[in-house]
Design a protein around this motif. Structure first.
Motif, mmCIF file in Angstrom:
data_model
loop_
_atom_site.group_PDB
_atom_site.id
_atom_site.type_symbol
_atom_site.label_atom_id
_atom_site.label_comp_id
_atom_site.label_asym_id
_atom_site.label_seq_id
_atom_site.Cartn_x
_atom_site.Cartn_y
_atom_site.Cartn_z
ATOM 1 N N PRO A 1 0.814 -1.223 0.000
ATOM 2 C CA PRO A 1 0.000 0.000 0.000
ATOM 3 C C PRO A 1 0.853 1.281 0.000
ATOM 4 N N GLU A 2 2.059 1.196 0.481
ATOM 5 C CA GLU A 2 2.905 2.399 0.551
ATOM 6 C C GLU A 2 3.623 2.721 -0.758
ATOM 7 N N THR A 3 3.430 1.879 -1.759
ATOM 8 C CA THR A 3 4.066 2.132 -3.055
ATOM 9 C C THR A 3 3.469 3.391 -3.660
ATOM 10 N N ARG A 4 4.362 4.309 -4.051
ATOM 11 C CA ARG A 4 3.926 5.581 -4.631
ATOM 12 C C ARG A 4 3.700 5.443 -6.138
ATOM 13 N N ARG A 5 2.928 6.383 -6.655
ATOM 14 C CA ARG A 5 2.605 6.382 -8.083
ATOM 15 C C ARG A 5 3.873 6.438 -8.937
ATOM 16 N N ALA A 6 4.849 7.229 -8.541
ATOM 17 C CA ALA A 6 6.094 7.347 -9.312
ATOM 18 C C ALA A 6 6.825 6.005 -9.368
ATOM 19 N N GLU A 7 6.787 5.253 -8.273
ATOM 20 C CA GLU A 7 7.418 3.925 -8.265
ATOM 21 C C GLU A 7 6.690 2.974 -9.215
ATOM 22 N N LEU A 8 5.362 3.052 -9.210
ATOM 23 C CA LEU A 8 4.578 2.211 -10.116
ATOM 24 C C LEU A 8 4.845 2.581 -11.577
ATOM 25 N N ALA A 9 4.981 3.861 -11.852
ATOM 26 C CA ALA A 9 5.281 4.300 -13.214
ATOM 27 C C ALA A 9 6.643 3.762 -13.650
ATOM 28 N N THR A 10 7.615 3.775 -12.750
ATOM 29 C CA THR A 10 8.950 3.271 -13.070
ATOM 30 C C THR A 10 8.899 1.782 -13.380
#
Length: 122
Positions: free
Chosen positions: A64-73
């Protein structure tokens, strides 16, 4: 089979999974030589890395703590991995004696199913 006198004999070439320094496609005669072994290892490495990227992505999605920028990467990394695996499937399809028109697509689907648990099993 006896070849007619003066007939040229053409060996099938294998397209390699890399390009020359100036970006041109490289080929080698098929066989068990060193370059073919390196190409086989390179293809296996590409598939292995795609599987690792898929596993990492699944872990990140569940946090749940994964940020949008990390998901985009990770999504960009997965898109690149899918392109690389599709390239390997095309290369392998080229080496078949009588490839069926959709063989590369089936190879890619099988690779994705192995790499992405739950993909294509709905």
């Amino acid at each position: 089979m006896v070849e007619p006198i003066g007939a040229e004999r053409h060996e099938r070439l294998r397209r390699l999974p890399w390009t020359s320094p100036d970006g041109k496609t490289e080929y080698v005669t098929q066989g068990d030589g060193l370059i073919n072994q390196i190409a086989d290892s390179t293809e296996a490495h590409i598939i292995s890395m795609a599987r690792e990227d898929a596993a990492d992505a699944l872990v990140m999605v569940e946090r749940p703590e994964t940020r949008r920028a990390e998901l985009a990467t990770i999504l960009r990394k997965l898109a690149s991995a899918v392109n690389d695996v599709a390239h390997v499937a095309e290369l392998r399809g080229e080496r078949l004696d009588n490839p069926a028109p959709d063989l590369a697509a089936r190879a890619l689907t099988a690779a994705l199913r192995k790499s992405l648990p739950g993909w294509g099993h709905e």
